[in-house]
Design a protein around this motif. Structure first.
Motif, PDB file in Angstrom:
ATOM      1  N   THR A 124       0.806  -1.221   0.000  1.00  0.00           N
ATOM      2  CA  THR A 124       0.000   0.000   0.000  1.00  0.00           C
ATOM      3  C   THR A 124       0.840   1.272   0.000  1.00  0.00           C
ATOM      4  N   SER A 125       0.150   2.406   0.035  1.00  0.00           N
ATOM      5  CA  SER A 125       0.822   3.705   0.078  1.00  0.00           C
ATOM      6  C   SER A 125       1.625   3.884   1.366  1.00  0.00           C
ATOM      7  N   VAL A 126       1.240   3.193   2.433  1.00  0.00           N
ATOM      8  CA  VAL A 126       2.001   3.267   3.688  1.00  0.00           C
ATOM      9  C   VAL A 126       3.412   2.727   3.461  1.00  0.00           C
ATOM     10  N   GLU A 127       3.496   1.561   2.823  1.00  0.00           N
ATOM     11  CA  GLU A 127       4.801   0.982   2.528  1.00  0.00           C
ATOM     12  C   GLU A 127       5.558   1.813   1.486  1.00  0.00           C
ATOM     13  N   ALA A 128       4.842   2.399   0.541  1.00  0.00           N
ATOM     14  CA  ALA A 128       5.498   3.260  -0.449  1.00  0.00           C
ATOM     15  C   ALA A 128       6.182   4.434   0.250  1.00  0.00           C
ATOM     16  N   ALA A 129       5.525   5.003   1.247  1.00  0.00           N
ATOM     17  CA  ALA A 129       6.102   6.123   1.994  1.00  0.00           C
ATOM     18  C   ALA A 129       7.343   5.689   2.777  1.00  0.00           C
ATOM     19  N   MET A 130       7.315   4.448   3.277  1.00  0.00           N
ATOM     20  CA  MET A 130       8.436   3.947   4.078  1.00  0.00           C
ATOM     21  C   MET A 130       9.561   3.360   3.221  1.00  0.00           C
ATOM     22  N   GLY A 131       9.318   3.183   1.929  1.00  0.00           N
ATOM     23  CA  GLY A 131      10.324   2.574   1.063  1.00  0.00           C
ATOM     24  C   GLY A 131      10.378   1.064   1.192  1.00  0.00           C
ATOM     25  N   THR A 132       9.248   0.474   1.597  1.00  0.00           N
ATOM     26  CA  THR A 132       9.202  -0.981   1.786  1.00  0.00           C
ATOM     27  C   THR A 132       8.178  -1.648   0.865  1.00  0.00           C
ATOM     28  N   SER A 133       8.064  -1.132  -0.337  1.00  0.00           N
ATOM     29  CA  SER A 133       7.135  -1.708  -1.310  1.00  0.00           C
ATOM     30  C   SER A 133       7.603  -3.085  -1.755  1.00  0.00           C
ATOM     31  N   LEU A 134       6.645  -3.862  -2.237  1.00  0.00           N
ATOM     32  CA  LEU A 134       6.879  -5.178  -2.823  1.00  0.00           C
ATOM     33  C   LEU A 134       6.632  -5.054  -4.319  1.00  0.00           C
ATOM     34  N   PHE A 135       7.571  -5.548  -5.129  1.00  0.00           N
ATOM     35  CA  PHE A 135       7.410  -5.518  -6.575  1.00  0.00           C
ATOM     36  C   PHE A 135       7.393  -6.940  -7.111  1.00  0.00           C
ATOM     37  N   MET A 136       6.363  -7.248  -7.895  1.00  0.00           N
ATOM     38  CA  MET A 136       6.249  -8.553  -8.548  1.00  0.00           C
ATOM     39  C   MET A 136       6.662  -8.352 -10.001  1.00  0.00           C
ATOM     40  N   VAL A 137       7.869  -8.759 -10.334  1.00  0.00           N
ATOM     41  CA  VAL A 137       8.501  -8.350 -11.584  1.00  0.00           C
ATOM     42  C   VAL A 137       8.465  -9.436 -12.644  1.00  0.00           C
ATOM     43  N   GLY A 138       8.085  -9.010 -13.836  1.00  0.00           N
ATOM     44  CA  GLY A 138       8.189  -9.833 -15.029  1.00  0.00           C
ATOM     45  C   GLY A 138       9.048  -9.092 -16.034  1.00  0.00           C
ATOM     46  N   ALA A 139      10.161  -9.722 -16.469  1.00  0.00           N
ATOM     47  CA  ALA A 139      11.079  -9.027 -17.378  1.00  0.00           C
ATOM     48  C   ALA A 139      12.058 -10.004 -17.986  1.00  0.00           C
ATOM     49  N   GLN A 140      12.661  -9.597 -19.079  1.00  0.00           N
ATOM     50  CA  GLN A 140      13.818 -10.317 -19.594  1.00  0.00           C
ATOM     51  C   GLN A 140      14.940 -10.159 -18.566  1.00  0.00           C
ATOM     52  N   LYS A 141      15.790 -11.161 -18.437  1.00  0.00           N
ATOM     53  CA  LYS A 141      16.853 -11.148 -17.428  1.00  0.00           C
ATOM     54  C   LYS A 141      17.731  -9.898 -17.533  1.00  0.00           C
ATOM     55  N   SER A 142      18.121  -9.520 -18.738  1.00  0.00           N
ATOM     56  CA  SER A 142      18.988  -8.349 -18.907  1.00  0.00           C
ATOM     57  C   SER A 142      18.286  -7.066 -18.458  1.00  0.00           C
ATOM     58  N   ASP A 143      16.990  -6.945 -18.741  1.00  0.00           N
ATOM     59  CA  ASP A 143      16.229  -5.771 -18.307  1.00  0.00           C
ATOM     60  C   ASP A 143      16.036  -5.787 -16.793  1.00  0.00           C
ATOM     61  N   PHE A 144      15.790  -6.972 -16.242  1.00  0.00           N
ATOM     62  CA  PHE A 144      15.637  -7.099 -14.795  1.00  0.00           C
ATOM     63  C   PHE A 144      16.913  -6.646 -14.080  1.00  0.00           C
ATOM     64  N   ASN A 145      18.072  -7.023 -14.609  1.00  0.00           N
ATOM     65  CA  ASN A 145      19.332  -6.650 -13.983  1.00  0.00           C
ATOM     66  C   ASN A 145      19.529  -5.135 -13.935  1.00  0.00           C
TER      67      ASN A 145
END
Length: 158
Positions: A124-145
């Motif tokens: 949530t926005s609470v975690e966004a303010a604290m810098g503790t967001s969770l990201f569920m990432v889908g990407a090519q390995k090179s882009d992820f890096n």
């Protein structure tokens, strides 16, 4: 550190852009809200008056917008990012949009030489303010890096 463009400076985006600034990045921001732009500047960010203007000189673009239609408009609409986006740019979309919309964006961006990292936020926005967001990432390995160190500035779980 290079420029990062941040499009969407609402409750979540403004805080996340602030964490990037605190981490030493130059963050050029765009939002349709004058108040959001003013707050971004107060946080040390640079203001742009359109998505197209925001992406000039940036090879990382982050979108944090309410829905897929708005994401598409920010990229492909009038004064959209695509007007000035350079090849070999990575767009990190942190909006929560339908997977089919994400697939279409990725395809359309790839045709223009732009990679896309899908990184919706799981907290949530609470975690966004604290810098503790969770990201569920889908990407090519090179882009992820490339994207991972940027995401780490804004969250603690990738």
């Amino acid at each position: 550190m290079g420029n990062i463009t941040f499009i969407g400076l609402g409750i979540m985006g403004l805080n996340m852009a602030g964490h990037l600034i605190k981490s030493g990045h130059r963050v050029v921001g765009f939002d349709v809200s004058e108040h959001a732009l003013s707050e971004h500047v107060k946080n040390g960010g640079v203001r742009a008056d359109s998505a197209a203007a925001a992406v000039v000189g940036s090879n990382i673009i982050i979108t944090m917008l309410p829905n897929g239609t708005i994401v598409r408009d920010a990229i492909f609409g009038v004064n959209g990012a695509i007007e000035a986006i350079e090849e070999n740019t990575i767009l990190i979309d942190m909006s929560t949009i339908h997977p089919f919309e994400t697939d279409e964006l990725r395809k359309d961006l790839k045709e223009r030489g732009v990679s896309m990292v899908d990184a919706p936020v799981g907290r949530t926005s609470v975690e966004a303010a604290m810098g503790t967001s969770l990201f569920m990432v889908g990407a090519q390995k090179s882009d992820f890096n490339i994207a991972a160190p940027i995401l780490e500035c804004m969250g603690d779980t990738i």
